[in-house]
Design a protein around this motif. Structure first.
Motif, PDB file in Angstrom:
ATOM      1  N   SER A  80      38.654  60.029 -50.752  1.00 44.67           N
ATOM      2  CA  SER A  80      39.725  59.123 -50.315  1.00 44.67           C
ATOM      3  C   SER A  80      39.415  57.673 -50.673  1.00 44.67           C
ATOM      4  CB  SER A  80      39.964  59.266 -48.813  1.00 44.67           C
ATOM      5  OG  SER A  80      38.791  58.985 -48.087  1.00 44.67           O
ATOM      6  N   LEU A  84      43.617  55.502 -51.079  1.00 44.60           N
ATOM      7  CA  LEU A  84      44.492  56.573 -50.616  1.00 44.60           C
ATOM      8  C   LEU A  84      45.570  56.034 -49.697  1.00 44.60           C
ATOM      9  CD1 LEU A  84      45.044  59.665 -50.399  1.00 44.60           C
ATOM     10  CD2 LEU A  84      43.506  59.681 -48.420  1.00 44.60           C
ATOM     11  N   ALA A 136      42.074  56.655 -45.099  1.00 47.66           N
ATOM     12  CA  ALA A 136      43.171  56.157 -45.946  1.00 47.66           C
ATOM     13  C   ALA A 136      43.379  54.679 -45.661  1.00 47.66           C
ATOM     14  CB  ALA A 136      44.444  56.943 -45.665  1.00 47.66           C
ATOM     15  N   VAL A 203      48.584  66.532 -51.281  1.00 43.99           N
ATOM     16  CA  VAL A 203      47.973  65.397 -51.957  1.00 43.99           C
ATOM     17  C   VAL A 203      48.712  65.177 -53.272  1.00 43.99           C
ATOM     18  CG1 VAL A 203      45.885  64.481 -53.041  1.00 43.99           C
ATOM     19  CG2 VAL A 203      45.718  65.792 -50.915  1.00 43.99           C
ATOM     20  N   GLU A 205      48.959  62.718 -56.749  1.00 40.83           N
ATOM     21  CA  GLU A 205      48.243  61.745 -57.559  1.00 40.83           C
ATOM     22  C   GLU A 205      48.757  61.779 -58.996  1.00 40.83           C
ATOM     23  OE1 GLU A 205      44.006  62.689 -58.275  1.00 40.83           O
ATOM     24  OE2 GLU A 205      44.342  64.503 -57.075  1.00 40.83           O
TER      25      GLU A 205
END
Length: 356
Positions: A80, A84, A136, A203, A205
């Motif tokens: 993280s 994040l 985060a 998640v 990304e």
């Protein structure tokens, strides 16, 4: 202007009455779907995922949120760090703590107020506790909306990744069943809807970042859009034109014929479900293979995120759970599909999901 990033899913975490685990646990359920007689989580269902010291100070809905977020991060293998972001969708938040806090005052006056409960009376308590728990440190956003909060959390998270504003996002949804809410919904004539509880996270990304660190890509959120459809407050509308689906398909460079299947937000609210079916039929055609997991698992904000993860599974496998009164799996065209959410009042989200 930053170049648009491809947004991929690299981790899944689910905590519901039927499923607790990562993408493998979700896939096992989808491959052999079954209606859950009781949509309430069993006591102790998250105990193995929450440290006892945490459990003593966290409310139940915060425990659900943290447990699902940790499962998703663990599968993704993402460190993280400081980059994040976190987006959490919820319909009712920590309403149970709010009730307890208010009941203390009503029963004993100021002496009955709890300083420990007070932080849980704000809607963003889940995102705050989860951001601390998983480290985060970038954007932290709570989205409060009926029916579509989970889908909207994924859409906003994907938009943040695509624009380059953040390096990775945990996007999730959570709600818990509350007897006060269930009773009041019945008074408003909404008691027939199947409701559930739980949390789900994915998640998100950039594809390039996931490839660089050797992550397994579970699917791609190719486009997302959120709009409104004209309707009365807490009512359904007569308009069937879907600006959200139009916008999502346009952003994905796709036509309606490119969509092979749909995960819809139906949950046994008959008026809203008929309206959604009409909206989908007008946008994509009347015979599109459609799955509505709400009829099996009960609707809650986590289910919107779970349906995005399920769409990634269908895009890979070419299998779609059939939920029109049966529990079986149909073969559909692998690849591009649509996740759709439509709420009473007209809040409206569409996400195009592809295989990796």
């Amino acid at each position: 202007m930053k170049v648009r990033e491809d947004v991929v899913i690299t981790g899944v975490g689910v905590v519901t009455a039927a499923i607790t685990g990562d993408s493998a646990a979700l896939g096992a359920f989808l491959a052999a779907p079954a209606a859950v007689p009781e949509a309430t989580l069993r006591p102790g269902a998250v105990a193995a995922l929450i440290d006892p010291a945490e459990g003593r100070r966290l409310s139940r809905v915060c425990q659900l949120t943290i447990a699902a977020a940790r499962l998703a991060l663990r599968e993704s293998g993402l460190d993280s760090g400081g980059g994040l972001g976190l987006v959490v969708g919820t319909e009712f938040g920590d309403l149970a703590s709010t009730h307890t806090f208010a009941d203390g005052f009503l029963a004993r006056g100021p002496a009955g107020l709890s300083a420990l409960l007070f932080p849980n009376t704000v809607m963003n308590t889940m995102v705050a506790t989860t951001a601390i728990a998983v480290g985060a440190r970038h954007m932290a956003l709570t989205l409060n909306a009926p029916t579509v909060a989970g889908e909207l959390a994924v859409a906003r998270g994907a938009a943040a990744i695509a624009s380059g504003r953040v390096g990775a996002v945990l996007a999730g949804g959570v709600d818990e069943l509350d007897p006060v809410v269930e009773r009041e919904l019945g008074h408003f004539g909404l008691g027939t809807e199947r409701r559930g509880e739980g949390a789900a996270f994915i998640v998100l990304e950039p594809r390039a970042a996931a490839r660089a660190r050797g992550a397994t890509v579970l699917g791609e959120v190719s486009a997302a859009a959120w709009r409104t459809v004209p309707a009365r407050p807490w009512g359904v509308g007569r308009t069937h034109r879907s600006r959200a689906i139009d916008a999502a398909l346009r952003a994905a460079g796709a036509r309606p014929a490119d969509v092979g299947w749909v995960y819809a937000s139906g949950s046994c609210d008959e008026a809203r479900d008929r309206w959604e079916a009409a909206v989908l039929g007008a946008a994509l055609g009347p015979v599109m293979p459609t799955s509505s997991l709400g009829s099996l698992l009960g609707r809650h904000a986590g289910l919107g995120v779970l349906r995005v993860a399920a769409a990634a599974w269908t895009a890979r496998s070419g299998l779609l759970p059939v939920t029109n009164g049966t529990t079986r799996v149909a073969r559909v065209r692998p690849g591009r599909g649509l996740v759709h959410g439509l709420a009473r009042g007209g809040a409206h989200v569409a996400l195009v999901v592809d295989a990796a």
